[in-house]
Write a protein that holds these residues in place. Structure first.
Motif, PDB file in Angstrom:
ATOM      1  N   GLY A 162      21.315  45.018 -49.967  1.00  0.00           N
ATOM      2  CA  GLY A 162      21.409  46.435 -49.595  1.00  0.00           C
ATOM      3  C   GLY A 162      20.680  47.369 -50.532  1.00  0.00           C
ATOM      4  N   VAL A 163      20.158  46.828 -51.640  1.00  0.00           N
ATOM      5  CA  VAL A 163      19.361  47.655 -52.565  1.00  0.00           C
ATOM      6  C   VAL A 163      17.908  47.203 -52.469  1.00  0.00           C
ATOM      7  CG1 VAL A 163      18.993  48.401 -54.948  1.00  0.00           C
ATOM      8  CG2 VAL A 163      21.321  47.955 -54.125  1.00  0.00           C
ATOM      9  N   PHE A 164      17.035  48.139 -52.106  1.00  0.00           N
ATOM     10  CA  PHE A 164      15.623  47.831 -51.898  1.00  0.00           C
ATOM     11  C   PHE A 164      14.785  48.508 -52.976  1.00  0.00           C
ATOM     12  CE2 PHE A 164      18.035  47.526 -48.087  1.00  0.00           C
ATOM     13  CZ  PHE A 164      17.582  46.373 -47.487  1.00  0.00           C
ATOM     14  N   VAL A 165      13.525  48.116 -53.069  1.00  0.00           N
ATOM     15  CA  VAL A 165      12.687  48.670 -54.136  1.00  0.00           C
ATOM     16  C   VAL A 165      11.294  48.967 -53.592  1.00  0.00           C
ATOM     17  CG1 VAL A 165      11.982  46.375 -54.971  1.00  0.00           C
ATOM     18  CG2 VAL A 165      11.954  48.333 -56.547  1.00  0.00           C
ATOM     19  N   ALA A 166      10.681  50.036 -54.123  1.00  0.00           N
ATOM     20  CA  ALA A 166       9.331  50.408 -53.691  1.00  0.00           C
ATOM     21  C   ALA A 166       8.583  51.084 -54.835  1.00  0.00           C
ATOM     22  CB  ALA A 166       9.404  51.358 -52.495  1.00  0.00           C
ATOM     23  N   GLY A 167       7.292  50.854 -54.915  1.00  0.00           N
ATOM     24  CA  GLY A 167       6.434  51.604 -55.834  1.00  0.00           C
ATOM     25  C   GLY A 167       6.325  51.022 -57.234  1.00  0.00           C
ATOM     26  N   ASP A 168       5.906  51.865 -58.161  1.00  0.00           N
ATOM     27  CA  ASP A 168       5.533  51.407 -59.503  1.00  0.00           C
ATOM     28  C   ASP A 168       6.675  50.801 -60.309  1.00  0.00           C
ATOM     29  OD1 ASP A 168       3.056  52.335 -58.904  1.00  0.00           O
ATOM     30  OD2 ASP A 168       2.822  53.612 -60.669  1.00  0.00           O
ATOM     31  N   VAL A 169       7.930  51.022 -59.896  1.00  0.00           N
ATOM     32  CA  VAL A 169       9.036  50.431 -60.648  1.00  0.00           C
ATOM     33  C   VAL A 169       9.075  48.908 -60.458  1.00  0.00           C
ATOM     34  CG1 VAL A 169      10.825  50.693 -58.867  1.00  0.00           C
ATOM     35  CG2 VAL A 169      11.472  50.780 -61.294  1.00  0.00           C
ATOM     36  N   HIS A 170       8.384  48.418 -59.428  1.00  0.00           N
ATOM     37  CA  HIS A 170       8.299  46.959 -59.276  1.00  0.00           C
ATOM     38  C   HIS A 170       6.851  46.464 -59.306  1.00  0.00           C
ATOM     39  CE1 HIS A 170       6.951  47.437 -55.106  1.00  0.00           C
ATOM     40  NE2 HIS A 170       6.673  46.161 -55.114  1.00  0.00           N
ATOM     41  N   ASP A 171       5.895  47.387 -59.192  1.00  0.00           N
ATOM     42  CA  ASP A 171       4.501  46.973 -58.991  1.00  0.00           C
ATOM     43  C   ASP A 171       3.709  47.077 -60.285  1.00  0.00           C
ATOM     44  OD1 ASP A 171       1.858  46.672 -58.235  1.00  0.00           O
ATOM     45  OD2 ASP A 171       1.727  48.695 -57.387  1.00  0.00           O
ATOM     46  N   SER A 172       3.454  45.954 -60.901  1.00  0.00           N
ATOM     47  CA  SER A 172       2.669  45.985 -62.139  1.00  0.00           C
ATOM     48  C   SER A 172       1.195  45.707 -61.874  1.00  0.00           C
ATOM     49  CB  SER A 172       3.217  44.958 -63.129  1.00  0.00           C
ATOM     50  OG  SER A 172       3.153  43.670 -62.558  1.00  0.00           O
ATOM     51  N   HIS A 173       0.828  45.505 -60.600  1.00  0.00           N
ATOM     52  CA  HIS A 173      -0.545  45.090 -60.281  1.00  0.00           C
ATOM     53  C   HIS A 173      -1.454  46.209 -59.794  1.00  0.00           C
ATOM     54  CE1 HIS A 173       0.222  40.874 -60.869  1.00  0.00           C
ATOM     55  NE2 HIS A 173       1.350  41.022 -60.197  1.00  0.00           N
ATOM     56  N   TYR A 174      -0.980  46.976 -58.785  1.00  0.00           N
ATOM     57  CA  TYR A 174      -1.892  47.898 -58.110  1.00  0.00           C
ATOM     58  C   TYR A 174      -1.734  49.331 -58.599  1.00  0.00           C
ATOM     59  CZ  TYR A 174      -1.917  43.807 -55.129  1.00  0.00           C
ATOM     60  OH  TYR A 174      -1.993  42.533 -54.678  1.00  0.00           O
ATOM     61  N   LYS A 175      -0.476  49.800 -58.627  1.00  0.00           N
ATOM     62  CA  LYS A 175      -0.155  51.112 -59.193  1.00  0.00           C
ATOM     63  C   LYS A 175      -0.973  52.255 -58.588  1.00  0.00           C
ATOM     64  CE  LYS A 175      -0.575  49.029 -63.365  1.00  0.00           C
ATOM     65  NZ  LYS A 175      -0.550  48.815 -64.799  1.00  0.00           N
ATOM     66  N   GLN A 176      -1.200  52.215 -57.293  1.00  0.00           N
ATOM     67  CA  GLN A 176      -1.951  53.265 -56.614  1.00  0.00           C
ATOM     68  C   GLN A 176      -1.000  54.140 -55.796  1.00  0.00           C
ATOM     69  OE1 GLN A 176      -5.434  53.427 -57.155  1.00  0.00           O
ATOM     70  NE2 GLN A 176      -4.631  51.991 -58.661  1.00  0.00           N
ATOM     71  N   ALA A 177      -1.398  55.381 -55.572  1.00  0.00           N
ATOM     72  CA  ALA A 177      -0.590  56.266 -54.727  1.00  0.00           C
ATOM     73  C   ALA A 177      -0.438  55.653 -53.333  1.00  0.00           C
ATOM     74  CB  ALA A 177      -1.243  57.636 -54.633  1.00  0.00           C
TER      75      ALA A 177
END
Lengths: 305, 108
Positions: A266-281
């Protein structure tokens, strides 16, 4: 009670909100005091599709926010204090008030990684900065350095060169990892010099920045350089410290299981808090939409059971 | 009381000579985090009415004052007591945070 509580208001969080509200899910977005994320600290964004002439980072964020508001997202412009994912409904406490949600999307992004050298911390805002578009104007006619080798270092240097007398990029390697177009802009700018294989070891000055101690990791030589401003652009640290029960890797990036789920159901994740590769808007926005679609599916499953 | 506008011209009279402590928000039109702080400053002006004079100083138009106080990043919110800067808060912060710092500085 909300169907979805979204933590974070960068491209990931706002895109999530656009999707969840359009799916008719009651959505609360905890935007934080400094809402809008890293793009609020940039100038022209040239790689977000749909804007052939580019768009100012803050304008892009305001447009995304308005779009999320239009479909009924409720906003709180405060930082959250704590979360409790141990039982349903999940709880998020903001300024002493607790809000409940069936699902949570973590989109808290990442924040400036500082050099962590002596003399740095107490001089943030007194010559040490991580935001050239915010602070460059105070360095008119002054000498500055930018530390880093990625796209954000290139942007900081380019923005600073419009105000400062000189800009020196200090980079610990012998080549940049920045995109070709950003590198070219910097290397062709007569006001910008580059010091390769160099690291800042200390920031000197009483009450404000007056110089730096540099170390050349090729020759092992240490030198001093008088300077007025130090702009730090060596990367970002994921904002995952407030989530006790959520698994991260050693650097703090939240671990993703099977389509933007965390280890907690029930807890999902999105964006730079999980993404160490792309980090784009644009990738953050994409993750935001994916996490919202997964949350929607999960809520449907919950209702059915 | 509503918030005031400070300038290079009125700074000595309005801030430095003031009998009550003064909160000064150093800002500029192009500064995005300043837009976040601006409404908070306006609320603080009301909340601390009578105890604190609150106002804004546009650093673009009033460079001399900004430079005198070593402003190198905005928003910088500075609390003046008896003509002296006693607390500087750099970067956008929450209203609670500003209140905490103001209360501590007023009490000391």
């Amino acid at each position: 009670m909300y169907d979805v509580i979204i933590l974070g208001s960068g491209p990931a969080g706002l895109t999530s909100a656009i999707y969840t509200t359009r799916a008719d899910l009651k959505t609360l977005l905890i935007a934080g005091v400094k809402w809008g994320g890293q793009l609020q600290l940039t100038t022209l964004v040239e790689n977000f599709p749909g804007f052939p002439e580019g768009i100012q980072g803050p304008d892009l964020m305001l447009a995304m926010r308005k779009q999320a508001e239009r479909f009924g997202t409720e906003f709180i412009d405060e930082d959250f204090d704590s979360v409790d994912f141990s039982t349903q409904p999940f709880k998020v406490t903001v300024a002493g008030k607790t809000h409940e949600g069936k699902a949570v999307i973590i989109a808290t992004g990442a924040e400036t990684k500082w050099l962590e050298v002596p003399g740095e911390k107490e001089k943030i805002g007194r010559g040490v900065s991580s935001c050239a578009p915010c602070d460059a104007v105070f360095f008119r006619g002054k000498n500055t350095i930018v530390v880093g080798g990625g796209d954000s270092a290139m942007e900081e240097a380019t923005v600073l060169s419009k105000f400062a007398d000189s800009v020196t990029i200090v980079h610990r390697k012998d080549s940049f990892r920045a995109s070709e177009i950003m590198q070219k802009r910097v290397l062709e700018n007569p006001k910008i010099k580059v010091l390769w294989n160099s690291e800042v070891k200390e920031i000197k000055g009483e009450g404000k920045v007056e110089g730096v101690v540099l170390f050349n990791n090729k020759t092992n030589e240490t030198s001093q350089m008088p300077i007025d401003g130090v702009f730090v652009a060596i990367g970002h640290i994921p904002n995952s410290g407030k989530f006790k029960d959520i698994e991260t890797d050693e650097a703090g990036f939240i671990k993703v299981h099977d389509h933007y789920k965390t280890n907690k159901d029930g807890v999902f994740v999105a964006g730079d808090v999980h993404d160490s590769h792309y980090k784009q808007a644009v990738t953050a926005a994409g993750y935001g939409s994916a996490a919202a679609l997964e949350a929607e599916r999960w809520l449907e499953g919950m209702e059915a059971s | 009381m509503a918030d005031l506008t400070f300038t290079d011209q009125n700074f000595a009279d309005e801030v430095l000579q003031s009998q009550t402590p003064v909160l000064v928000d150093f800002w500029a039109a192009w500064c995005v985090p300043c837009r976040i702080v601006s409404p908070i400053i306006e609320e603080l002006a009301v909340d601390y009415s009578g105890k604190l004079k609150v106002g804004k100083l546009d650093v673009d138009a009033n460079g001399t004052t900004a430079q005198n106080y070593g402003i190198m990043s905005i928003p910088s919110v500075v609390l003046f007591k008896n003509g002296e800067p006693v607390k500087t808060m750099i970067g956008a912060q929450s209203k609670d945070n500003y209140k905490k710092e103001i209360d501590a500085a007023l009490a000391s």
